[in-house]
Design an enzyme around this catalytic site. Sequence first.
Site, short mmCIF file in Angstrom:
data_model
loop_
_atom_site.label_atom_id
_atom_site.label_comp_id
_atom_site.label_asym_id
_atom_site.label_seq_id
_atom_site.Cartn_x
_atom_site.Cartn_y
_atom_site.Cartn_z
CB CYS A 369 -1.04 0.00 1.10
SG CYS A 369 -0.58 -0.83 2.59
NE ARG A 398 2.95 -9.27 4.93
CZ ARG A 398 1.63 -9.17 4.98
NH1 ARG A 398 0.94 -9.97 5.79
NH2 ARG A 398 0.99 -8.31 4.23
CD GLN A 416 -0.36 -8.61 0.16
OE1 GLN A 416 0.08 -7.50 -0.13
NE2 GLN A 416 -1.01 -8.85 1.29
CG ASP A 418 -2.31 -5.46 -2.33
OD1 ASP A 418 -3.49 -5.31 -2.01
OD2 ASP A 418 -1.36 -5.15 -1.60
CG HIS A 420 -3.73 -0.25 -2.53
ND1 HIS A 420 -2.71 -1.00 -3.07
CD2 HIS A 420 -3.80 -0.58 -1.22
CE1 HIS A 420 -2.18 -1.74 -2.10
NE2 HIS A 420 -2.82 -1.52 -0.98
CE LYS A 500 -8.96 -8.75 8.96
NZ LYS A 500 -7.81 -9.62 8.80
CG HIS A 546 -5.63 -1.59 1.93
ND1 HIS A 546 -4.27 -1.48 1.93
CD2 HIS A 546 -6.09 -0.58 2.70
CE1 HIS A 546 -3.92 -0.44 2.67
NE2 HIS A 546 -5.00 0.12 3.14
#
Length: 670
Positions: A369, A398, A416, A418, A420, A500, A546
């Site tokens: 993000c 991570r 991911q 992902d 946004h 979320k 997200h």
Amino acid sequence: MAKNRTYGAETEPSPEGAIVTIPWVAWPRMAPITVKLPDGSPLELDDGATGADAAAAIGPRLAKDALAVRVNGEVRDLAAPLADGEEIDIVTPGRPDALDVLRHDTAHVLATAVLDLWPGTKVSIGPPIADGFYYDFEFPDGFRPSDSDLERIEEAMAAHVKADEPFERSEISAADAIERFKGEDQPYKVELIEDLVRDEGTETVSLYQNGPFVDLCRGPHGPSTGRIRAFKLNSVAGAYWRGDENRQMLTRIYGTAFFSKKDLEEHLERIEQAKARDHRRLGPQLGLFTLLPDAPGMPFWLPNGTVLLRLVENEVRRQLARGGYQEIKTPQVLDEDLWHRSGHWDNYAENMFFTQVEDRRFALKPMNCPGACLVFGSERHSYRDLPLRLAEFGLVSRNEREGVLHGLLRVRAFTQDDAHVYCTLDQVADEVDAICSAIDQLYSRFGFDEVRVELSTRPEKSIGTDEQWEQAEGALREALERQGRDYEVSPGEGTFYGPKIDFHITDALGRSWQCGTCQIDFQMPERFDLVYQGEDNADHRPVMIHRALLGSMERFIGILIEHHAGRFPTWLAPVQATILPVADRHNGYAAQVASRLRDAGVRCTVDERSESVGKKIHDAEVGKYPYMLVVGDREESEGAISVRSHAEGDGGAESIDAFAARIEREVSGS
RNA sequence: GCCGGCGUAGCUCAGUUGGCCAGAGCACUUCACUCGUAAUGAAGGGGUCCCCGGUUCGAAUCCGGGCGCCGGCUCCA
């Protein structure tokens, strides 16, 4: 209707040793009661009759098998008295709840055996679980048993099972129970009762005794330990008292129990079969991925796995195109200062990888993000640009704690899918709506039709104002309710920057996996001072959503591998067909076939080894290819192929074009 | 991170109480076979017994530390 049975507990104990001490048994009958059986028929019983009496009234076979009784939906001991008008169902082997009762019984027998072998052991709790049961102990003198001690414990348990000791319930005041367990130096039991008194106002508690062992227990239990026909202890593990890592670590012993040896053996067989579809075994075997000690928790994608990864990505990209998303790529390593601004440094630093170049500290991105925010902020935006949807297949790193890594399902570096979305508050519900629909389409494409939705609200550790949190949670609820979806709420399980929605799928083995997520974030746009220019010519703050559809590509593929046991449907198979020349002289023709199929978009290989057809088929089966194409003299002269599939065996000759068309149908049709 | 277990050839595993050149099957290489729907045969190559240190005349084996893996617990913003 079954006849009533007069019955005197003192003179006619149950053959199974059920507890039937009812001194005030009615004879002659005073006031009969009527209970309702599952089929709706009434059963008349003496006043004060128990579940055991009801079972006996229905039939001797049932009386012999009866384990417990379900009264108005709640499972009780057979010895519990029934009341007029109650709906009852006798719990026997094979019925719902029966295994839970049996396993709970077995857990108590485990504790009994452990106390035989190691007097002074402190006991805590021992519930039934999905496939068995466990019991948590604190052994004396710092001793901890290992797997090799399980056999001894099983032997001690077997003695108590053979002795067929009844489970006897009694009730005692909470205060007396606390005194009793203090006297026995059982601090965990004392704590449990004290909490019951404090949190639920409990005044009396129930105890169960089997053989020498008396346990604080709500029940229910079966009539006696003799009902345990087949049990096995599986493993020893550490487990924190009350699940709190700051408290004492107890020793947990896992086991399972069944009503017959055959059931137990079948259960053990199922576990073996589940191992055969373990993605950690299938990954290297099918050339999908491998995990090496040089990069713990960071998968290496092998050629076949990379094909699979691309195929899965393509499905996600179809949804991106449909949803009006634009794809970006952001850097892997970013200045530490960025992570201070994003709030990750304060909340997540312990799980981040850092690196230093000269005087400047950098971090590997644990999330995409901030990168997306930098992209958004790198140019001026008009309200006309919104919603602006930026997608990224972002590799995040991570530093997960040791001991949590697990194949592809829990890794230290993963991609991911992902995105946004920057939009106005009014646009949030529409966007979340569209995301939910995209998730449905995508999951069903992969054969997952059961989707569970979970809304997670503000956690203790969070940033932002109360008002912002209320708005964000409200927007998610609104979208879900507009979709008419069922959803569960998990209080306090949201992220530190916003609430979320999580999406869970169920695989072929019935296991549930969290994959997609959709999170609202008022904080990040603020921290990065993101603005768009409104109709009024002034700057406004966008809302950020997200979202990930599959979550982690790696994890999703791990789930896919196990869901399909490595045997992928044709459209997903990295290699859809392997061409098997009968003899070396057919290799040339096989190459021609391969070339024509590849032109038609079929992913295929040729097995050119000088091996027998039987051997090539064997290996192709092990490799789990959807199709095997045998080519020899006959096929070469006819310009054809012989098609064999795992499911259907030898399917006979077919033209190359017809086969290519078949593959195309399967790919587009599924 | 915590509890328990494990680490021998690419893979799956044997290897008695510490003692010869450390073994098998599969895989791999070579040769022969040229095969019609689930394993052709023979020969060969291949090991820092996870790493470091210690005990011992001698360690794959015993002890300590580290790394990795497995089963759990906790964690997964």
